[in-house]
Design an enzyme around this catalytic site. Structure first.
Site, PDB file in Angstrom:
ATOM      1  N   ASN A 356      -2.651 -40.115  20.666  1.00 44.71           N
ATOM      2  CA  ASN A 356      -3.332 -41.393  20.867  1.00 44.71           C
ATOM      3  C   ASN A 356      -2.317 -42.529  20.972  1.00 44.71           C
ATOM      4  OD1 ASN A 356      -5.138 -43.867  19.446  1.00 44.71           O
ATOM      5  ND2 ASN A 356      -6.223 -42.564  20.887  1.00 44.71           N
ATOM      6  N   ARG A 401      -4.031 -46.540  20.232  1.00 45.95           N
ATOM      7  CA  ARG A 401      -4.932 -46.817  21.359  1.00 45.95           C
ATOM      8  C   ARG A 401      -6.343 -47.103  20.864  1.00 45.95           C
ATOM      9  NH1 ARG A 401      -8.343 -45.097  25.489  1.00 45.95           N
ATOM     10  NH2 ARG A 401      -7.705 -45.852  27.536  1.00 45.95           N
ATOM     11  N   CYS A 402      -6.801 -46.338  19.883  1.00 49.63           N
ATOM     12  CA  CYS A 402      -8.140 -46.561  19.327  1.00 49.63           C
ATOM     13  C   CYS A 402      -8.275 -47.964  18.737  1.00 49.63           C
ATOM     14  CB  CYS A 402      -8.443 -45.538  18.237  1.00 49.63           C
ATOM     15  SG  CYS A 402      -8.630 -43.849  18.807  1.00 49.63           S
ATOM     16  N   MET A 403      -7.187 -48.476  18.162  1.00 48.22           N
ATOM     17  CA  MET A 403      -7.239 -49.760  17.453  1.00 48.22           C
ATOM     18  C   MET A 403      -7.091 -50.966  18.369  1.00 48.22           C
ATOM     19  SD  MET A 403      -5.139 -49.103  13.921  1.00 48.22           S
ATOM     20  CE  MET A 403      -3.556 -48.929  14.730  1.00 48.22           C
TER      21      MET A 403
END
Length: 410
Positions: A356, A401-403
């Site tokens: 990620n 990336r999620c954050m």
């Protein structure tokens, strides 16, 4: 002459990241308890002070490379222009929380109405505790909810994963129907931002998919590979029906987009979204978790594009590498295996979001420091790796990336 930066513009996974949306973890994390953490999609309870220090280091790493950091709570606050808008948000939030269905609605509405704007936004994010309500009103509400459960309205501890509730594609936006009840309210904030925030409502930004669409879609499954192609994961959290509708809306809109590549991944918690097993790190380089590839690299990949009659047609591919070379017009690509493909390191580092990565420029990525094998391998492929601390952030099962939700890439 000062450079004008568009409100929303993303046509690449790797273009220089100009502006990004974050949410600094707040008290909603401290409102995780053993009885609600699994339902709220956590495997453990993070330690907030350390988590915030790590998140601040993440934001600082972005700012040091020239990225403007915008915070979700500030955008929501700036969207509440008057008491009418404030009331509309409260009403929508209580309805999403199903609190309009019982007699306690008026008490909760009165309490939320009494808060000033910053306090209201925090309370909607962190949840309404029983002890927030005065004693007399609390007695009236107590028969509605288990005596041992401390909340009238659950917190939103997944908010720091800003990637999922909405996604910028081109100069438009998708606002998502989230897959789980624990996260459905998150995209409501983006609906209000686009409707009322002065920097967004004055611009014409098409909405490629709205949150009232009946099938789930989440931003972690959307990768903007170029100004012609997006990839979307058919995953535990994103429905094939939502992908078909998004492709229909986007391809018929007369934009530069010509293809949507739907990539099926195993539907299980460890993989969750496409970006937990596959990300773009340079023009011709990608990270991948080897477990998503079947025997001989076989996968279910579907290319959605318009035919001559402007109907969406679907064709099938079976090899990710070949499909990427085709849609991106590249002679060769490199798939960099998470954990080096090792039977021990690969699943361990994928669990901690080794795949990620967040690209902030071509060949420059931010990663978690704990994924040492993957980070060393990325460096061997010529990728500049900026590591951020991750002892507590990683407990939520999401990486850099999620954050982050890119708002503008050059």
């Amino acid at each position: 002459m000062e450079k004008t930066v568009k409100s929303l513009h993303v046509t690449s996974e790797i273009g220089k990241l100009e502006r990004v949306l974050l949410h600094r973890p707040g008290k909603e994390i401290e409102h995780l308890i053993p009885s609600n953490m699994e339902r709220l999609l956590f495997d453990d309870i993070p330690f907030l002070p350390t988590m915030q220090k790590e998140h601040d280091a993440f934001a600082a790493a972005l700012q040091e490379r020239g990225t403007e950091v915008v915070y979700l709570e500030r955008l929501v606050e700036e969207s509440i222009l008057d008491e009418v808008v404030k009331g509309e948000l409260i009403e929508a939030f209580l309805k999403e929380s199903k609190n309009h269905l019982h007699k306690g609605y008026s008490i909760l509405r009165e309490y939320l109405d009494s808060l000033d704007t910053p306090s209201l936004v925090k309370k909607l994010m962190e949840g309404v505790l029983k002890k927030d309500i005065n004693h007399h009103q609390k007695l009236q509400l107590d028969d509605l909810i288990s005596a041992h459960y401390p909340f009238y309205i659950d917190p939103l501890p997944n908010l720091y994963f800003t990637r999922d509730a909405a996604a910028v594609i081109g100069e438009g936006l998708t606002i998502h129907k989230m897959s789980t009840s624990a996260r459905k309210r998150e995209s409501l904030f983006w609906e209000f931002i686009m409707k009322y925030h002065p920097n967004y409502r004055v611009h014409s930004h098409p909405q490629w998919l709205k949150r009232n669409y009946p099938f789930a879609l989440e931003g972690g499954d959307i990768l903007v590979l170029s100004d012609e192609v997006i990839a979307i994961g058919v995953s535990e959290r994103t429905s094939a029906r939502a992908i078909e509708q998004l492709a229909h809306n986007l391809l018929l809109a007369g934009t530069s987009y010509k293809r949507v590549m739907a990539v099926e991944i195993p539907k299980k918690r460890a993989f969750m979204h496409l970006d937990t097993v596959f990300t773009m790190v340079d023009r011709d380089k990608f990270t991948i978790h080897p477990e998503i590839e079947g025997l001989n690299g076989h996968m279910n990949i579907f290319i959605l594009e318009l035919d001559r009659e402007k109907e969406v047609q679907i064709s099938r591919r079976s090899n990710l590498s070949e499909a990427l070379k085709e849609v991106l017009h590249l002679p060769e690509i490199a798939l960099i295996p998470c954990g080096g493909g090792d039977t021990i390191f690969s699943p361990r580092e994928q669990w901690n979001d080794g795949s990620n990565t967040l690209a902030i420029a071509p060949g420059v990525v931010i990663t978690y420091d704990r994924n040492q094998v993957t980070n060393e391998l990325l460096a061997e492929y010529g990728i500049e790796v900026i590591e951020v601390p991750s002892a507590e952030l990683s407990r939520g099962r999401g990486g850099p990336r999620c954050m982050s939700m890119p708002l503008v890439r050059s």
